[in-house]
Design an enzyme around this catalytic site. Structure first.
Site, PDB file in Angstrom:
ATOM      1  CB  THR B 144       2.514  -0.537  -0.607  1.00  0.00           C
ATOM      2  OG1 THR B 144       2.632  -0.407   0.769  1.00  0.00           O
ATOM      3  CG2 THR B 144       2.823  -1.942  -0.975  1.00  0.00           C
ATOM      4  CG  ASP B 160       6.834   1.114   1.018  1.00  0.00           C
ATOM      5  OD1 ASP B 160       6.374   2.271   1.044  1.00  0.00           O
ATOM      6  OD2 ASP B 160       6.116   0.102   0.876  1.00  0.00           O
ATOM      7  NE  ARG B 162       6.021   8.154   1.500  1.00  0.00           N
ATOM      8  CZ  ARG B 162       6.549   8.923   0.541  1.00  0.00           C
ATOM      9  NH1 ARG B 162       5.995   8.962  -0.643  1.00  0.00           N
ATOM     10  NH2 ARG B 162       7.632   9.617   0.783  1.00  0.00           N
ATOM     11  CE  LYS B 176       3.579   0.249   3.758  1.00  0.00           C
ATOM     12  NZ  LYS B 176       3.716   0.933   2.501  1.00  0.00           N
ATOM     13  N   GLY B 190      -2.621  -2.295  -0.148  1.00  0.00           N
ATOM     14  CA  GLY B 190      -4.045  -2.033  -0.354  1.00  0.00           C
ATOM     15  C   GLY B 190      -4.580  -1.230   0.808  1.00  0.00           C
ATOM     16  CB  SER B 272       1.445   1.937  -6.082  1.00  0.00           C
ATOM     17  OG  SER B 272       2.198   2.258  -4.942  1.00  0.00           O
ATOM     18  CG  ASP B 309       4.935   4.013  -6.277  1.00  0.00           C
ATOM     19  OD1 ASP B 309       4.584   3.363  -5.281  1.00  0.00           O
ATOM     20  OD2 ASP B 309       4.135   4.685  -6.966  1.00  0.00           O
ATOM     21  CB  SER B 312       6.753   3.066  -2.183  1.00  0.00           C
ATOM     22  OG  SER B 312       5.857   2.433  -3.015  1.00  0.00           O
TER      23      SER B 312
END
Lengths: 204, 330
Positions: B144, B160, B162, B176, B190, B272, B309, B312
């Site tokens: 995320t 995002d 994923r 999300k 999380g 992240s 990242d 994500s």
């Protein structure tokens, strides 16, 4: 070794045109020894709702019994069957209740909702729902199942073609996984009928 | 007699519905989350009853309020804080005529749905399995990048889509950005089950609060409810949230960490991919952004998280909250 690899399992569900298919392998093992080759992982909740449970076999059976119990209570109170998305919320709540000491199972739920629209979803062991429009997988063979399904799936398949696709995806994936296999158990559900078929696969 | 009672969350989500006695005697109605209305044996309930939250499937018996009942319940809340269904204090004193419905489980040994809150009965068995060398399973995480920023007319949230399970992408398009109230939305990073459960629970508490007060929810209310819950579980409920909304006092944006600490900021990132997104914000944010500039900046920040990242990826969801109307773009 992970707790999910204790018994070994593979479950997959796919959406077709006004129908869905759900399939699982049939092996029950204790780590590397096979102790049964006809283990049932997919259970019927009502004619248009099936749940497949992968993971620790004892939790598979306990969770199934709990869910059937809750659904029967629901039927008595509401005088009708549960819709698949309601049932998915119920399973999610039951799993999240045990957030800090979870059932070691990953369910795959497949059903026909209103207007016979197919519904599939999967969850992790604490109830995080993942709805999908195409296919969902779970079990020790899940990584190869992801690959096989991505390659073989196409939208709006009829029941027969869906059966062929899901069977090929399942058998080719369990062949790449030591802990699952010994054939397959496939249910193809359309608004009018439920066809249950047993697949014969490699017996190793 | 037995009555099936639930607690209502909001228009279209959650397991919870409410029911309460209407103005006239014998008028009871309850509405399930898809709007279906159920008949309930109405003869035995007095006017003005107000029922508390119970989880789906609960059996309750109607009963008279015991003396000091609310005090006993408060005691229970403090001594057994693991109750997930926190009951707002005001609901206890809803009206002079309100009587508390006593919960009574059946006397049989059948497994009826317990009261709510977490249940720890499989912990010993799972610990035993762990000692025998079988590792616990991983949970679905939302790797995320989630962001929020305040612009001149309100708040913009972005995320995002994923969801990961270890190194595998479990869901390529998950949502999300969670609904809390018509004017408040919350992004979650999380453990996916924790973010969904916590936001659903606080969303239903906010709904009840709106019924009681007759006013729109405030962002600070949601913030306090969330941080209290997360702190009481000492970080084990692993939900990192970006909460944003517009209420009567203006636009607000907060971040909430899994251990319960909060920050109030003009722009925020979590997850992240938060460093990648924060770099974009620090470079390009200014006060008084217009709506289009804000959306562009949020999209750029999320894309930065997606490309840099690994946790994500996939698409960008954006939610714009202003005083008058609410837009959701996916």
């Amino acid at each position: 070794m992970s707790i999910f690899e204790y018994n070994g399992s593979a479950v997959v569900a796919m959406v077709g045109k006004n129908c869905f298919a759900i399939a699982s392998d049939r092996r029950l093992g204790v780590q590397l020894q096979t102790i049964a080759t006809d283990f049932q992982r997919i259970f019927k909740i009502h004619d248009h709702l099936f749940i497949g449970l992968s993971g620790l076999a004892t939790d598979v059976q306990t969770l199934y019994q709990r869910l059937v119990f809750r659904h029967k209570l629901y039927q008595l109170r509401e005088e009708r069957d549960m819709k698949p998305d309601t049932f998915a919320s119920l399973v999610s709540a039951i799993l999240y209740e045990k957030r800090f000491g979870p059932y070691l199972c990953q369910p795959v739920i497949a059903g026909l909702g209103e207007d016979n629209k197919p519904f599939i979803c999967t969850m992790d062991s604490i109830g995080a729902k993942e709805l999908a429009k195409d296919f969902v997988v779970s079990g020790t063979a899940s990584e190869s199942l992801y690959g096989a399904c991505e390659a073989m799936y196409k939208p709006d398949m009829e029941a027969e073609e869906l059966f062929e696709t899901i069977s090929q995806a399942l058998l080719s994936s369990v062949d790449r996984d030591c802990l699952s296999g010994w054939g397959g158990h496939v249910y193809v559900v359309t608004p009018n009928e439920v066809k249950e078929r047993i697949l014969k696969g490699r017996m190793d | 007699m037995r009555c099936y009672r639930h607690c209502w969350n909001n228009e279209a989500r959650g397991n919870w519905i409410t029911c309460w006695v209407g103005e006239k005697q014998n008028e009871i109605w309850r509405m399930r989350r898809d709007g279906e209305v159920f008949w309930v044996l109405a003869d035995e309930f007095p006017v003005g009853d107000f029922v508390d939250e119970f989880p789906v499937g609960d059996f309750v018996d109607y009963g008279r309020r015991k003396k000091n009942c609310s005090f006993l319940l408060l005691l229970r809340f403090y001594f057994f804080p693991s109750s997930l269904t926190l009951q707002l204090p005001s609901s206890r004193k809803s009206s002079n005529q309100s009587r508390v419905v006593n919960r009574k489980m059946t006397q049989s040994s059948v497994d009826l749905p317990p009261k709510g809150g977490f249940s720890f009965d499989l912990c010993k068995r799972n610990d035993m399995l762990k000692q025998k060398g079988l590792k616990a399973p991983g949970f679905l995480k939302t790797g995320t990048t989630i962001v929020g920023l305040i612009f001149q007319d309100g708040v913009i949230l972005g995320a995002d889509t994923r969801a990961t399970e270890g190194p595998i992408v479990a869901d390529k398009n998950c949502e999300k950005i969670h609904y809390m109230a018509p004017n408040i939305y919350c992004c979650g990073a999380g453990t996916a089950a924790d973010t969904e459960a916590v936001t659903d629970m606080v969303s239903s508490q906010l709904r009840l609060h709106r019924f009681q007060t007759g006013r729109d929810s405030r962002v600070i209310t949601a913030l306090t409810l969330l941080k209290k819950h997360l702190f009481s579980y000492q970080g084990h409920v692993s939900a990192a949230l970006v909460l944003g909304g517009v209420d009567i006092t203006g636009p607000h944006l907060h971040t909430i960490y899994p251990h319960g600490s909060t920050d109030t900021l003009p722009f925020a990132t979590m997850g992240s991919g938060s460093l990648a997104a924060m770099a974009v914000f620090e470079a390009k944010y200014k006060e008084g952004l217009t709506r289009d500039e804000g959306i562009k900046l949020v999209a750029e920040a999320i894309c930065s998280g997606i490309f840099n990242d690994l946790g994500s990826g996939s698409n960008v969801d954006i939610c714009v909250i202003t005083k008058v109307r609410l837009f959701i773009m996916v």
